[in-house]
Design an enzyme around this catalytic site. Structure first.
Site, mmCIF file in Angstrom:
data_model
loop_
_atom_site.group_PDB
_atom_site.id
_atom_site.type_symbol
_atom_site.label_atom_id
_atom_site.label_comp_id
_atom_site.label_asym_id
_atom_site.label_seq_id
_atom_site.Cartn_x
_atom_site.Cartn_y
_atom_site.Cartn_z
ATOM 1 N N GLN A 1 48.598 34.293 43.409
ATOM 2 C CA GLN A 1 47.429 34.380 44.034
ATOM 3 C C GLN A 1 46.163 34.055 43.137
ATOM 4 O OE1 GLN A 1 47.294 38.322 45.855
ATOM 5 N NE2 GLN A 1 45.833 37.609 47.422
ATOM 6 N N SER B 1 44.676 41.574 52.013
ATOM 7 C CA SER B 1 45.273 42.452 53.349
ATOM 8 C C SER B 1 46.247 41.405 54.513
ATOM 9 C CB SER B 1 44.276 43.106 54.310
ATOM 10 O OG SER B 1 43.259 43.922 53.548
ATOM 11 N N THR C 1 38.162 39.547 40.668
ATOM 12 C CA THR C 1 39.457 39.863 41.483
ATOM 13 C C THR C 1 39.647 41.533 41.365
ATOM 14 O OG1 THR C 1 41.119 39.959 39.787
ATOM 15 C CG2 THR C 1 40.589 37.785 40.577
ATOM 16 N N CYS C 2 40.660 41.893 41.892
ATOM 17 C CA CYS C 2 40.832 43.328 42.014
ATOM 18 C C CYS C 2 40.913 43.853 40.540
ATOM 19 C CB CYS C 2 42.079 43.795 42.860
ATOM 20 S SG CYS C 2 43.326 43.040 42.298
ATOM 21 N N GLU D 1 52.212 35.858 39.078
ATOM 22 C CA GLU D 1 51.881 35.774 40.353
ATOM 23 C C GLU D 1 50.802 34.649 40.480
ATOM 24 O OE1 GLU D 1 48.725 36.585 41.737
ATOM 25 O OE2 GLU D 1 47.473 36.841 39.951
ATOM 26 N N ALA E 1 41.004 42.769 56.501
ATOM 27 C CA ALA E 1 41.751 41.606 57.257
ATOM 28 C C ALA E 1 41.520 40.335 56.408
ATOM 29 C CB ALA E 1 41.232 41.214 58.584
#
Length: 459
Positions: free
Chosen positions: A116, A197, A49-50, A114, A193
């Site tokens: 996500q 995003s 992940t980020c 979170e 996208a």
């Protein structure tokens, strides 16, 4: 179970190291294949992940597994092993299960709670299944992690504190003001996208931005996102939102009119340089307002030098990591930790019980072979038995064997599910002189069936 995880995250490493170690999407499949090709590992999955990179594997040697997985993370991420080593963490067996379940619940996220991360865990499992590197252990582990995460969100109030990284980032840009009031009427540019995003675009639209431009290398994906946002029932359908898709080479022009920019692409290099931001600010005729930029990419999309440009307010992963260290934790975190502990215990019990199943199957197979051999011998000694008599004798012998094996096999499964119960399978093999190759054949058959099921689920 010999589950091993080697990784690094925002909790163990500075963002600059995470950035250099980040995995490109196309590198993940090769990493998984190389992991299972290495001697210590038979299964592998990667969670990238980020703000974290973690490699999970089923290994038969702990130290060799740590060395191999660490080397692979460095090689495929592009960072030197010597650079990563001080920041790597290692979890093994129950601690590895506890770690993943905590991650799934959002307890280890940059923004506590979170949700996500559940989608990212689901994607990690899907990639491992597509690459055929997830066997019984990792399929069971990741599927239960998803269930644990959903349970935490449904049974506790951790969602009250759990924001998306996008919302948290926009709050930092707003400087503590209400995001909806801050964003209302603004012109926004979203670069990328993908899932992050798309979430950013949706959040901005719901917050009330007046204009939205979506830039992406594949313009069709940007157009699809705009369509979703503006179609009947979409988040922007009821507002006077003006939304459009633009190619990446239009970003410089869009910057001159934008009030807020959110970028999250999978690019290996910078997408937005400091010169482009400075030029955009300089070209704003008659405007004195600044430009707010949110960079959620890893490695970063926006040059860190933008922090030094007057009129630009950049929030990136490093900024968010610093801000999240001071964020309050939800009151329900203790409840979630309790759920994680219970689920770890249940997972361990299930895995230990499953470990003895091939031995029990081999024992029952041996008993069935003994019965068949004795019935065949009886046929030779009493050839005049009619079919009814033969069937009755066969059924009686089978019932006797089943009754003799029932209590010990049920009890051994119960004992095997308890901590320290792994030795009961060895005891059964020794007591009944079971052929290890027969037990191994049952295990291989189970693994092939599991992988077939996994392929069916993803096809």
């Amino acid at each position: 179970m010999s589950l091993l995880v080697v990784g690094l995250s925002h909790r163990s490493a500075p963002v600059s190291v995470l950035e250099r170690a980040a995995l490109a999407p196309e590198a993940r499949g090769k990493l998984l294949q190389d992991a299972v090709s290495a001697e210590p590992a038979t299964e592998s999955a990667v969670l990238s992940t980020c703000n974290r990179i973690e490699l999970y594997a089923d290994v038969d040697k702990f130290h060799a597994g740590v060395a191999e997985l660490s080397t692979l993370l460095a090689r495929h991420g592009g960072a030197a092993l010597e650079e990563l080593t001080p920041y790597l963490y290692v979890h093994y067996e129950d601690r590895a299960v506890h770690h993943l379940f905590s991650v799934a619940c959002g307890l280890d996220s940059m923004v506590i709670g979170e949700g996500q991360i559940l989608g990212q865990i689901k994607d990690a499992l899907a990639v491992a299944q597509e690459q055929h590197t997830a066997g019984r252990l990792l399929n069971d582990l990741f599927q239960q992690a998803l269930r644990v995460g959903k349970r935490a969100h449904s049974e506790t109030g951790i969602d009250k504190a759990g924001q998306s990284l996008v919302t948290f980032g926009l709050e930092q840009l707003a400087g503590g003001a209400d995001v909806a009031k801050w964003a209302e009427g603004k012109r926004a540019l979203v670069i990328g996208a993908g899932s992050m995003s798309s979430l950013a675009a949706t959040t901005l639209v719901r917050a009330g931005v007046a204009e939205l431009a979506v830039a992406n290398r594949t313009v069709e994906r940007a157009e699809r996102l705009v369509q979703i946002l503006t179609e009947p029932g979409g988040p922007g359908a009821a507002s006077r939102l003006t939304a459009r898709a633009v190619p990446m080479d239009a970003v410089a022009a869009e910057l001159a009119d934008a009030d807020v920019v959110v970028s999250c692409t999978g690019a290996a290099g910078l997408v937005l340089g400091a010169d482009a931001v400075a030029a955009a600010l300089a070209g704003r005729k008659g405007r004195t307002d600044g430009l707010a930029l949110l960079d959620l990419a890893m490695p970063r999309d926006i040059d860190a030098a933008v922090h030094r440009i007057e009129g630009a307010h950049l929030v990136d992963i490093e900024t968010l990591a610093d801000a999240s260290a001071d964020a309050p934790m939800a009151a329900d975190v203790d409840k979630v930790r309790g759920i994680v502990s219970d689920e770890v215990a249940a997972f361990g019990a299930a895995q230990r019980a499953a470990h003895i199943t091939p031995t029990v199957v081999a024992l029952r197979t041996m008993a069935a072979d003994v019965v068949a051999g004795e019935i065949a011998r009886l046929d030779g000694r009493l050839p005049d038995l009619d079919d009814k008599q033969r069937a009755e004798i066969t059924q009686t012998v089978r019932r006797v064997v089943d009754k003799l094996l029932h209590a010990p096999t049920v009890r051994v499964k119960q004992l095997a599910s308890e901590p320290g119960g792994a030795g009961y399978a060895d005891a059964l093999r020794e007591l009944f002189d079971l052929d290890p190759q027969t037990v191994a054949a049952v295990s291989r058959a189970d693994t092939r069936a599991d992988r077939h099921d996994a392929r069916e689920r993803t096809s």
